[in-house]
Design an enzyme around this catalytic site. Structure first.
Site, mmCIF file in Angstrom:
data_model
loop_
_atom_site.group_PDB
_atom_site.id
_atom_site.type_symbol
_atom_site.label_atom_id
_atom_site.label_comp_id
_atom_site.label_asym_id
_atom_site.label_seq_id
_atom_site.Cartn_x
_atom_site.Cartn_y
_atom_site.Cartn_z
ATOM 1 N N LYS A 178 0.873 -1.170 0.000
ATOM 2 C CA LYS A 178 0.000 0.000 0.000
ATOM 3 C C LYS A 178 0.907 1.215 0.000
ATOM 4 C CE LYS A 178 -3.474 2.698 2.382
ATOM 5 N NZ LYS A 178 -2.608 3.893 2.503
ATOM 6 N N GLY A 235 5.845 3.592 10.655
ATOM 7 C CA GLY A 235 5.029 4.800 10.759
ATOM 8 C C GLY A 235 4.710 5.117 12.201
ATOM 9 N N SER A 236 3.517 5.644 12.423
ATOM 10 C CA SER A 236 3.170 6.144 13.755
ATOM 11 C C SER A 236 2.715 5.025 14.682
ATOM 12 C CB SER A 236 2.040 7.166 13.635
ATOM 13 O OG SER A 236 0.844 6.510 13.224
ATOM 14 N N GLY A 240 0.428 1.888 13.639
ATOM 15 C CA GLY A 240 0.949 0.539 13.893
ATOM 16 C C GLY A 240 0.045 -0.264 14.808
ATOM 17 N N GLU A 259 7.245 -0.716 12.938
ATOM 18 C CA GLU A 259 8.288 0.095 13.557
ATOM 19 C C GLU A 259 7.625 1.437 13.810
ATOM 20 O OE1 GLU A 259 10.477 2.961 13.279
ATOM 21 O OE2 GLU A 259 11.770 2.109 11.709
ATOM 22 N N CYS A 296 13.315 7.857 12.354
ATOM 23 C CA CYS A 296 12.848 7.100 13.518
ATOM 24 C C CYS A 296 13.923 7.089 14.598
ATOM 25 C CB CYS A 296 12.506 5.658 13.173
ATOM 26 S SG CYS A 296 12.489 5.277 11.439
ATOM 27 N N GLU A 387 7.192 11.059 21.448
ATOM 28 C CA GLU A 387 8.042 11.377 20.312
ATOM 29 C C GLU A 387 7.515 12.620 19.597
ATOM 30 O OE1 GLU A 387 7.997 8.407 17.221
ATOM 31 O OE2 GLU A 387 9.595 9.377 16.081
#
Lengths: 520, 520
Positions: A178, A235-236, A240, A259, A296, A387
């Site tokens: 995707k 991603g976020s 996730g 991740e 990240c 974060e």
């Protein structure tokens, strides 16, 4: 979209990339897909799976190398499109392209080398008492079709032909990607390169498909599809964990390798800070601003043992940051989220602003920020531990190594932790090390986590919530293991055994025979 | 209960074992624990973790061997208690004890050998262009304290000191066991042996605790506890999926390794059935009745390509089963569930009874059963595909290998699939093999899955719902990997590096240097 061999135009809302350097909406639009396209891509992936997973090592290795060749063959058109869609500078993107292709070529080596198969043979012992032993042989096989979600911040290296796709292909898994809506044009170009490689290597079309989708239909449809057996995501935390929930609620739950979020603590020990606080501060400022902080592994938290060296650290960081040129962020949305998070820090009662970067010109440029708070506020206020995606970091002075250890114990899982230390700090570092090991996937000395080498010994992972599954890595050759499962063959005639397990070791790979490694 | 070094008596409802051969309630009662005992055991496990995970390989190996010695040292008192609590015959239990101790000793070898650490070194390349490479080193570390649930059907080999405990200890994880309520006395004896080994090896007390609990408080409390980092379970689908849900809903989700349910299809190919149908039927009857059929690998489904050989198979099985001596089942509850499931099959419109075992004498004895149905009913009626825990199997005649393949495609994940074949069946078996590989963890030729060798190449696992996680095994040395996670050390000074990664390879283990295996 690309569904197997067919270029397909969706009927959903069209996705347009925005050039974050200019605010310009980029043509063309990429209409999103629906459940029907998800179904078709998964059906093709499933159909391709038996053939693809049993391709010879050489065949699959050449496929990976051909993808790299085809990506390079896109030439300037690719670089220009990524620059327009991401706002990232040319040298960074040429480097990222090299890394993406290098990654594909490294996985080709892994496939040829063969130890990822974990081949094991326990020969029959017909005379054993009280019971004879049967002949047992084990190898890993590919887990099945994999869904990969492109990431915004590495439009090449963590996207359509990024690490997740490379490692899944290497394992023998068809991939349905995707695309990330921030770089649909880049995604379509890279997908065309993979498609060409599928053709050139005469593989079944379902080995690869690319889907677009602006809402959740395509993403959740993919993760729910019974033919998908694993998911790769960068991603976020919100994104996730949403995928984790969908995967856990399937009739057959599947692994999600997400991740997600990490503030990557940087520890500045007393000796190092006294000896070279300013230089560490300068180096930190450089790491903080790499890629506008959109990594990240961005260093978001500095825990420094207090002393004059910390003032020198601050001086070094301030000097570097206040003269820094602001950088364009990846998307208007990421820019807005960064501005909001930094404004919240600036106005927070328990936080003081140490330094902000120079004034911005472009609409989506961002100023770096270094803030300071005290240990007690940090421990009490969860909002300070979140974060901030971008070039923002929080400095905390701690009294000594023991307090540092206590603070680390309270932190969540991280991708990286850096320790800046001199020889005189060795005893303190040794005391902290066991805690560090349980908190992060990678521990660095006198460096910053922002450079992630693609190699055999890399771990880009870490305990939850840094990733959904701290037993794995998403960068480096060990990543192949996420997409494998072991199968044992008992008393199987030679004619039915896979080559990896046949007598005489026709693949010439490392195997474990009766518990001993050899290459016989 | 045993909480670290302390023998603790619970205040919950007392658990009494029942001798299934006599129906007698066995003394003493074992009162269950509460949240307080769970908390204390987990706190001790957490406290023991840093020390235990960094014990030397030799120290941890000796600990595993000492447990084996101490279990043997329990002598006759252990065997008598297990016989009373399980109704299993002495030879089987002496064999199971040997297997349990052998498993502990095999994991001691694994710890000494060291390749489970997956040590990898990518040396620094300071001259590399365009960027130097840092020094990267990777090893696996223990994941943290592990919760283990004892199983009813192997009161030694899959219980307090069973495979899950042995592999977790080998990895360096403290273990908190929840005893199975069917054999509390056995559990307490084995726990005392482990406790002695902890003392003799001078390990922290929290390395091991044993809890009792009759409801869900202790079990769900353990899986929810933030200090527990993984779960090992062998039992029912209902129990396993309940633990998976609890683990997925934690603030920090953790892996659950649950071995749950499997009907272990047995394929009888045309050539084999024509050549030796009767012998296969006789051998099948033997496998079906092993341990009163109370094995996760019990052959519950026979898919036979139709022909005169299948009649011979039936004749062989009938002869062996109708003269078979009924066996006592493990608990009154298991016996009742078996009787109910077999009665449902006997009365099912689509099912005919082929043969039942001889008449029972004891209250909890069970008669084996072979039933037959047709392919279409089996495909349409999910109740026919459910595992019956005990010596019951369902025979289905299929027209040819192609129909066999279609039926296999529709099956859920399995622990094992057996193929009975002759040379003339090779082409058919080769055609089916790719499907078999995606459906089971172990594929056997001309055997039955009931014997599970503890070795390097064993896989006792398989796709969901056979297990919660088909990427792993619960038997064999590969099981250690469930309790490990990788950590990368970047530019770490020699003084801080773990021995596994130091220059000169002081542990003398296999390592991967720059992608090449060596033992330098």
């Amino acid at each position: 979209m690309l569904i197997g061999a067919s270029a397909v135009r969706g009927f959903g809302e069209a996705i347009y990339a925005v050039n974050p350097a200019t605010g310009e909406r980029l043509q063309p639009g990429f209409p999103g897909g629906s459940a029907a396209e998800v179904d078709r891509a998964c059906a093709l992936a499933q159909a391709a799976f038996p053939t693809f997973r049993e391709t010879t090592p050489e065949h699959r290795a050449r496929f990976l190398e051909t993808i790299a060749d085809q990506i390079m063959g896109l030439g300037e058109s690719l670089i220009e499109r990524v620059m327009a869609e991401s706002g990232l500078p040319r040298p960074r993107l040429e480097g990222e392209r090299a890394r993406t292709c290098g990654q594909l070529r490294l996985f080709a080596q892994v496939v040829r080398e063969g130890s990822y198969l974990d081949a094991r043979i326990d020969p029959a012992l017909p005379e054993r008492q009280p019971m004879p032993r049967v002949d047992l042989r084990l190898r890993n096989i590919a887990i099945g079709p994999v869904a990969v979600f492109g990431a915004s911040n590495f439009p090449l290296a963590f996207s359509v032909a990024g690490g997740d796709t490379a490692s899944a292909f290497a394992a023998g898994c068809p991939v349905v990607v995707k695309a990330h809506s921030a770089h649909p044009g880049t995604s379509a170009l890279v997908a065309s390169a993979i498609r060409r490689a599928v053709e050139l290597c005469e593989l079944p079309e379902g080995v690869f498909s690319l889907l677009f989708g602006s809402g959740n239909t395509v993403g959740s449809g993919l993760v729910s599809d019974r033919r998908i057996k694993a998911v790769g995501f960068t991603g976020s935390y919100t994104g996730g964990t949403a995928l984790m929930r969908i995967a856990a609620q399937r009739p057959e739950p599947i692994p999600v390798y997400a991740e997600m979020s990490s503030i990557n603590p940087v520890l500045v020990m007393a000796g190092a800070s006294a000896a070279r606080g300013k230089a560490i501060g300068t180096a930190f400022a450089g790491a903080l601003q790499l890629g506008a902080g959109q990594f990240c592994t961005n260093p978001g938290l500095i825990l420094a043992i207090d002393g004059p060296g910390v003032d020198a650290f601050v001086a070094g960081a301030r000097e570097a940051l206040e003269n820094a040129v602001p950088q364009t962020m990846l998307t208007p949305g990421i820019h807005a989220a960064y501005e909001q998070a930094v404004a919240a820090l600036s106005q927070h009662d328990a936080v003081s602003t140490v330094v902000r970067g120079g004034a911005c010109q472009g609409a989506y440029e961002a100023r770096a920020g270094l803030f300071e708070t005290d240990a007690e506020s940090f421990r009490k206020m969860p909002e300070l531990r979140e974060e901030v995606f971008g070039a923002s970091a929080l400095l905390i002075r701690v009294a000594n190594a023991a307090e540092l250890g206590e603070m680390l114990e309270e932190l969540e899982g991280q991708l990286t932790i850096s320790i800046h230390m001199d020889d005189s700090d060795t005893a303190d570092a040794a005391m902290l090390l066991p805690t560090l090991e349980t908190k992060a996937g990678r521990l660095l000395v006198n460096g910053f986590g922002t450079g992630v080498e693609v190699s055999h010994a890399m771990v880009h992972g870490g305990p939850y919530p840094a990733t959904s599954d701290g037993r794995t890595t998403s960068v480096g050759t060990l990543a192949i293991r996420r997409f494998l499962r072991p199968v044992c063959y008992q008393d199987m005639p030679e004619a039915l055994l896979p080559p990896a397990l046949r007598d005489g070791n026709p693949l010439n790979i490392w195997r474990m025979t009766d518990g001993q490694f050899d290459r016989r």
